[in-house]
Design a protein around this motif. Structure first.
Motif, PDB file in Angstrom:
ATOM      1  N   MET A 152       0.842  -1.167   0.000  1.00  0.00           N
ATOM      2  CA  MET A 152       0.000   0.000   0.000  1.00  0.00           C
ATOM      3  C   MET A 152       0.892   1.236   0.000  1.00  0.00           C
ATOM      4  O   MET A 152       1.928   1.260   0.631  1.00  0.00           O
ATOM      5  N   GLU A 153       0.445   2.261  -0.695  1.00  0.00           N
ATOM      6  CA  GLU A 153       1.225   3.481  -0.859  1.00  0.00           C
ATOM      7  C   GLU A 153       1.097   4.421   0.342  1.00  0.00           C
ATOM      8  O   GLU A 153       0.009   4.610   0.889  1.00  0.00           O
ATOM      9  N   ARG A 154       2.210   5.010   0.727  1.00  0.00           N
ATOM     10  CA  ARG A 154       2.255   5.968   1.830  1.00  0.00           C
ATOM     11  C   ARG A 154       1.471   7.223   1.453  1.00  0.00           C
ATOM     12  O   ARG A 154       1.547   7.707   0.330  1.00  0.00           O
ATOM     13  N   LEU A 155       0.699   7.750   2.413  1.00  0.00           N
ATOM     14  CA  LEU A 155      -0.099   8.953   2.181  1.00  0.00           C
ATOM     15  C   LEU A 155       0.764  10.208   2.293  1.00  0.00           C
ATOM     16  O   LEU A 155       1.705  10.258   3.086  1.00  0.00           O
ATOM     17  N   ASP A 156       0.381  11.245   1.533  1.00  0.00           N
ATOM     18  CA  ASP A 156       1.076  12.524   1.649  1.00  0.00           C
ATOM     19  C   ASP A 156       0.513  13.301   2.834  1.00  0.00           C
ATOM     20  O   ASP A 156      -0.501  12.923   3.431  1.00  0.00           O
ATOM     21  N   GLU A 157       1.174  14.389   3.178  1.00  0.00           N
ATOM     22  CA  GLU A 157       0.799  15.167   4.367  1.00  0.00           C
ATOM     23  C   GLU A 157      -0.638  15.685   4.303  1.00  0.00           C
ATOM     24  O   GLU A 157      -1.359  15.650   5.307  1.00  0.00           O
ATOM     25  N   ALA A 158      -1.075  16.163   3.155  1.00  0.00           N
ATOM     26  CA  ALA A 158      -2.443  16.684   3.020  1.00  0.00           C
ATOM     27  C   ALA A 158      -3.469  15.575   3.255  1.00  0.00           C
ATOM     28  O   ALA A 158      -4.487  15.788   3.932  1.00  0.00           O
ATOM     29  N   SER A 159      -3.203  14.404   2.724  1.00  0.00           N
ATOM     30  CA  SER A 159      -4.123  13.273   2.907  1.00  0.00           C
ATOM     31  C   SER A 159      -4.170  12.829   4.360  1.00  0.00           C
ATOM     32  O   SER A 159      -5.243  12.521   4.886  1.00  0.00           O
ATOM     33  N   ILE A 160      -3.021  12.827   5.008  1.00  0.00           N
ATOM     34  CA  ILE A 160      -2.972  12.445   6.423  1.00  0.00           C
ATOM     35  C   ILE A 160      -3.780  13.425   7.260  1.00  0.00           C
ATOM     36  O   ILE A 160      -4.601  13.034   8.089  1.00  0.00           O
ATOM     37  N   SER A 161      -3.586  14.714   7.027  1.00  0.00           N
ATOM     38  CA  SER A 161      -4.324  15.740   7.784  1.00  0.00           C
ATOM     39  C   SER A 161      -5.825  15.615   7.561  1.00  0.00           C
ATOM     40  O   SER A 161      -6.610  15.721   8.509  1.00  0.00           O
TER      41      SER A 161
END
Length: 99
Positions: free
Chosen positions: A1-10
């Motif tokens: 599974m692909e790591r989420l970017d900062e905007a997606s995490i927030s």
């Protein structure tokens, strides 16, 4: 599974009250009404973890559960962490646990 970017995490964290980010993990503390309920919550979380093949770190202290999620293979947070966090929230609520 692909790591989420900062905007997606927030964005995902905004939809999960009670969860907080610490580095590459999201964490939550759940307080069960009693020890037996705490163990029942852990058992239900274990079922979901097995189903998703994604396993949280769980620290049990009497009726307090400290849960941490990350995707080690991706080196950070993925959609799978947030999916399991949502299921943990539902389990805790079903057992009358507080955050």
């Amino acid at each position: 599974m692909e790591r989420l970017d900062e905007a997606s995490i927030s964005a995902r964290l905004a939809g999960l009250p009670g969860w907080r980010r610490e580095g590459d993990e999201i964490r939550r503390t759940v307080t069960a009404p009693d020890f037996r309920t705490a163990i029942a919550i852990v058992n239900d979380v274990a079922e979901q973890a097995e189903h998703l093949n994604h396993h949280p770190d769980i620290d049990i202290r009497w009726r307090e559960l400290r849960l941490a999620l990350t995707t080690h293979d991706a080196g950070g947070l993925t959609e799978l962490d947030f999916r399991l966090a949502g299921r943990i929230d539902a389990i805790a609520a079903d057992h009358g646990a507080a955050t």
